[in-house]
Design a protein around this motif. Structure first.
Motif, PDB file in Angstrom:
ATOM      1  N   TYR A 110       6.071  25.608 -27.184  1.00 55.33           N
ATOM      2  CA  TYR A 110       6.636  26.674 -26.347  1.00 55.33           C
ATOM      3  C   TYR A 110       7.657  26.098 -25.365  1.00 55.33           C
ATOM      4  O   TYR A 110       8.733  26.669 -25.171  1.00 55.33           O
ATOM      5  CB  TYR A 110       5.520  27.378 -25.572  1.00 55.33           C
ATOM      6  CG  TYR A 110       6.015  28.510 -24.695  1.00 55.33           C
ATOM      7  CD1 TYR A 110       6.063  29.810 -25.186  1.00 55.33           C
ATOM      8  CD2 TYR A 110       6.460  28.266 -23.393  1.00 55.33           C
ATOM      9  CE1 TYR A 110       6.531  30.847 -24.393  1.00 55.33           C
ATOM     10  CE2 TYR A 110       6.929  29.303 -22.602  1.00 55.33           C
ATOM     11  CZ  TYR A 110       6.964  30.586 -23.103  1.00 55.33           C
ATOM     12  OH  TYR A 110       7.444  31.609 -22.320  1.00 55.33           O
ATOM     13  N   LYS A 127       8.107  34.500 -25.366  1.00 51.02           N
ATOM     14  CA  LYS A 127       7.511  34.668 -24.033  1.00 51.02           C
ATOM     15  C   LYS A 127       6.602  35.894 -24.010  1.00 51.02           C
ATOM     16  O   LYS A 127       5.465  35.842 -23.505  1.00 51.02           O
ATOM     17  CB  LYS A 127       8.619  34.814 -22.985  1.00 51.02           C
ATOM     18  CG  LYS A 127       8.128  35.030 -21.557  1.00 51.02           C
ATOM     19  CD  LYS A 127       9.302  35.092 -20.598  1.00 51.02           C
ATOM     20  CE  LYS A 127       8.828  35.271 -19.149  1.00 51.02           C
ATOM     21  NZ  LYS A 127       8.224  36.602 -18.928  1.00 51.02           N
ATOM     22  N   ASN A 150       2.270  30.710 -35.411  1.00 53.23           N
ATOM     23  CA  ASN A 150       0.979  31.205 -34.943  1.00 53.23           C
ATOM     24  C   ASN A 150       0.657  32.535 -35.616  1.00 53.23           C
ATOM     25  O   ASN A 150       1.516  33.148 -36.256  1.00 53.23           O
ATOM     26  CB  ASN A 150       0.987  31.387 -33.422  1.00 53.23           C
ATOM     27  CG  ASN A 150       2.302  31.958 -32.943  1.00 53.23           C
ATOM     28  OD1 ASN A 150       2.643  33.089 -33.258  1.00 53.23           O
ATOM     29  ND2 ASN A 150       3.066  31.166 -32.218  1.00 53.23           N
ATOM     30  N   SER A 158       5.178  37.353 -26.577  1.00 48.79           N
ATOM     31  CA  SER A 158       4.030  37.120 -27.453  1.00 48.79           C
ATOM     32  C   SER A 158       2.986  36.242 -26.792  1.00 48.79           C
ATOM     33  O   SER A 158       1.781  36.475 -26.933  1.00 48.79           O
ATOM     34  CB  SER A 158       4.499  36.488 -28.767  1.00 48.79           C
ATOM     35  OG  SER A 158       5.359  37.355 -29.480  1.00 48.79           O
ATOM     36  N   ALA A 159       3.433  35.217 -26.069  1.00 48.36           N
ATOM     37  CA  ALA A 159       2.496  34.328 -25.378  1.00 48.36           C
ATOM     38  C   ALA A 159       1.687  35.094 -24.335  1.00 48.36           C
ATOM     39  O   ALA A 159       0.497  34.822 -24.134  1.00 48.36           O
ATOM     40  CB  ALA A 159       3.259  33.172 -24.728  1.00 48.36           C
ATOM     41  N   GLU A 160       2.315  36.043 -23.683  1.00 52.24           N
ATOM     42  CA  GLU A 160       1.609  36.859 -22.687  1.00 52.24           C
ATOM     43  C   GLU A 160       0.622  37.814 -23.350  1.00 52.24           C
ATOM     44  O   GLU A 160      -0.455  38.090 -22.805  1.00 52.24           O
ATOM     45  CB  GLU A 160       2.630  37.627 -21.856  1.00 52.24           C
ATOM     46  CG  GLU A 160       3.498  36.718 -20.977  1.00 52.24           C
ATOM     47  CD  GLU A 160       4.690  37.427 -20.371  1.00 52.24           C
ATOM     48  OE1 GLU A 160       4.938  38.598 -20.756  1.00 52.24           O
ATOM     49  OE2 GLU A 160       5.379  36.829 -19.522  1.00 52.24           O
ATOM     50  N   LEU A 165      -1.121  29.850 -28.805  1.00 45.34           N
ATOM     51  CA  LEU A 165       0.180  30.267 -28.282  1.00 45.34           C
ATOM     52  C   LEU A 165       0.052  30.481 -26.778  1.00 45.34           C
ATOM     53  O   LEU A 165      -0.395  31.530 -26.322  1.00 45.34           O
ATOM     54  CB  LEU A 165       0.643  31.555 -28.972  1.00 45.34           C
ATOM     55  CG  LEU A 165       1.960  32.162 -28.459  1.00 45.34           C
ATOM     56  CD1 LEU A 165       3.093  31.159 -28.539  1.00 45.34           C
ATOM     57  CD2 LEU A 165       2.302  33.432 -29.233  1.00 45.34           C
ATOM     58  N   THR A 166       0.425  29.469 -26.025  1.00 46.74           N
ATOM     59  CA  THR A 166       0.418  29.562 -24.563  1.00 46.74           C
ATOM     60  C   THR A 166       1.719  28.957 -24.039  1.00 46.74           C
ATOM     61  O   THR A 166       2.416  28.235 -24.756  1.00 46.74           O
ATOM     62  CB  THR A 166      -0.763  28.801 -23.935  1.00 46.74           C
ATOM     63  OG1 THR A 166      -0.546  27.390 -24.088  1.00 46.74           O
ATOM     64  CG2 THR A 166      -2.082  29.190 -24.593  1.00 46.74           C
ATOM     65  N   LYS A 167       2.011  29.227 -22.781  1.00 49.41           N
ATOM     66  CA  LYS A 167       3.240  28.724 -22.184  1.00 49.41           C
ATOM     67  C   LYS A 167       3.158  27.246 -21.837  1.00 49.41           C
ATOM     68  O   LYS A 167       4.155  26.653 -21.420  1.00 49.41           O
ATOM     69  CB  LYS A 167       3.574  29.531 -20.923  1.00 49.41           C
ATOM     70  CG  LYS A 167       3.902  30.990 -21.211  1.00 49.41           C
ATOM     71  CD  LYS A 167       4.264  31.745 -19.949  1.00 49.41           C
ATOM     72  CE  LYS A 167       4.603  33.202 -20.262  1.00 49.41           C
ATOM     73  NZ  LYS A 167       4.977  33.955 -19.038  1.00 49.41           N
ATOM     74  N   GLY A 186       5.683  33.807 -33.425  1.00 46.85           N
ATOM     75  CA  GLY A 186       6.414  34.065 -32.189  1.00 46.85           C
ATOM     76  C   GLY A 186       6.917  35.474 -32.016  1.00 46.85           C
ATOM     77  O   GLY A 186       7.473  35.809 -30.970  1.00 46.85           O
ATOM     78  N   HIS A 209       9.677  27.242 -33.308  1.00 51.52           N
ATOM     79  CA  HIS A 209       8.314  27.193 -32.796  1.00 51.52           C
ATOM     80  C   HIS A 209       7.390  26.845 -33.953  1.00 51.52           C
ATOM     81  O   HIS A 209       7.657  27.204 -35.104  1.00 51.52           O
ATOM     82  CB  HIS A 209       7.921  28.546 -32.195  1.00 51.52           C
ATOM     83  CG  HIS A 209       6.624  28.521 -31.470  1.00 51.52           C
ATOM     84  ND1 HIS A 209       5.443  28.969 -32.028  1.00 51.52           N
ATOM     85  CD2 HIS A 209       6.295  28.081 -30.229  1.00 51.52           C
ATOM     86  CE1 HIS A 209       4.461  28.818 -31.158  1.00 51.52           C
ATOM     87  NE2 HIS A 209       4.949  28.283 -30.068  1.00 51.52           N
TER      88      HIS A 209
END
Length: 209
Positions: free
Chosen positions: A66, A26, A116, A28-30, A59-61, A128, A113
């Protein structure tokens, strides 16, 4: 008694691992929104993730990978809790310890995951996990040519470059990625070197650095 205690310890470690992985992903995605590399579809297409040798996905939510980690973690923790209750109130663990432990690790390993690779101003993201530059020990690059261990595993990676990043204070090193061409590799290495991250093999030949 000791078998139940052992399983309890393993259970707690597994739950902590799942929760940490979910929170790391989470975070990392941000952070990936502000990446220095990759910044467009061409950059993303230049990175191949070695698990299945597929081109990296952003890498997105919103991605399926994800969402699987997000909701799969909840499901697996629920199943593990149910398994723990069965083990605690029955003699199942004593009668089939190997089956129970096997099922436990199957559930844990199902939360994965796709992978990425992102370079940020303050660190990097690999599979991740966010790693600040202060923890990056160095990198190694190998061209995937004939006789290389990866050569022939997939057409996309033949004549490409294996890029492995070494991280301090981590027993299991992050997985490598494959960069498909020299142009994108040069951009990545330039960004790494701007942050003081050096080629480990070259540094070993120049101990003064």
């Amino acid at each position: 008694m000791w078998i139940n205690l052992f399983f309890m310890i393993i259970f707690i470690i597994g739950i902590v691992y799942l929760i940490r992985f979910r929170l790391n992903l989470k975070y990392s995605a941000e952070k990936a929104i502000n990446a220095l590399y990759p910044t467009n579809e061409e950059d993303i297409y230049s990175i191949v993730i070695p698990n299945e040798f597929k081109v990296m996905q952003p890498l997105t939510k919103e991605t399926k990978s994800y969402q699987w980690v997000k909701w799969g973690t909840v499901g697996v923790i629920s199943l593990l809790t149910a398994l723990l209750a069965v083990v605690y109130f029955t003699d199942m663990l004593h009668q089939s310890i190997f089956s129970v432990v096997y099922l436990f690790f199957i559930l844990i390993s199902s939360i994965k995951h796709r992978g990425n690779f992102y370079l940020l101003a303050e660190g990097l993201i690999l599979n991740g996990y966010y790693v600040p530059w202060s923890r990056v020990k160095g990198y190694e690059v190998e061209k995937i040519i004939k006789w290389h261990e990866l050569y022939g595993l997939d057409d996309k990676i033949n004549q490409a470059y294996k890029l492995e990043v070494k991280v301090k204070n981590k027993w299991i090193q992050p997985q490598f990625v494959v960069v498909r061409n020299q142009k994108h590799l040069d951009r990545i290495l330039s960004l790494l070197e701007k942050q003081g991250v050096q080629n480990i093999k070259e540094r070993s030949h120049n101990p003064s650095f």
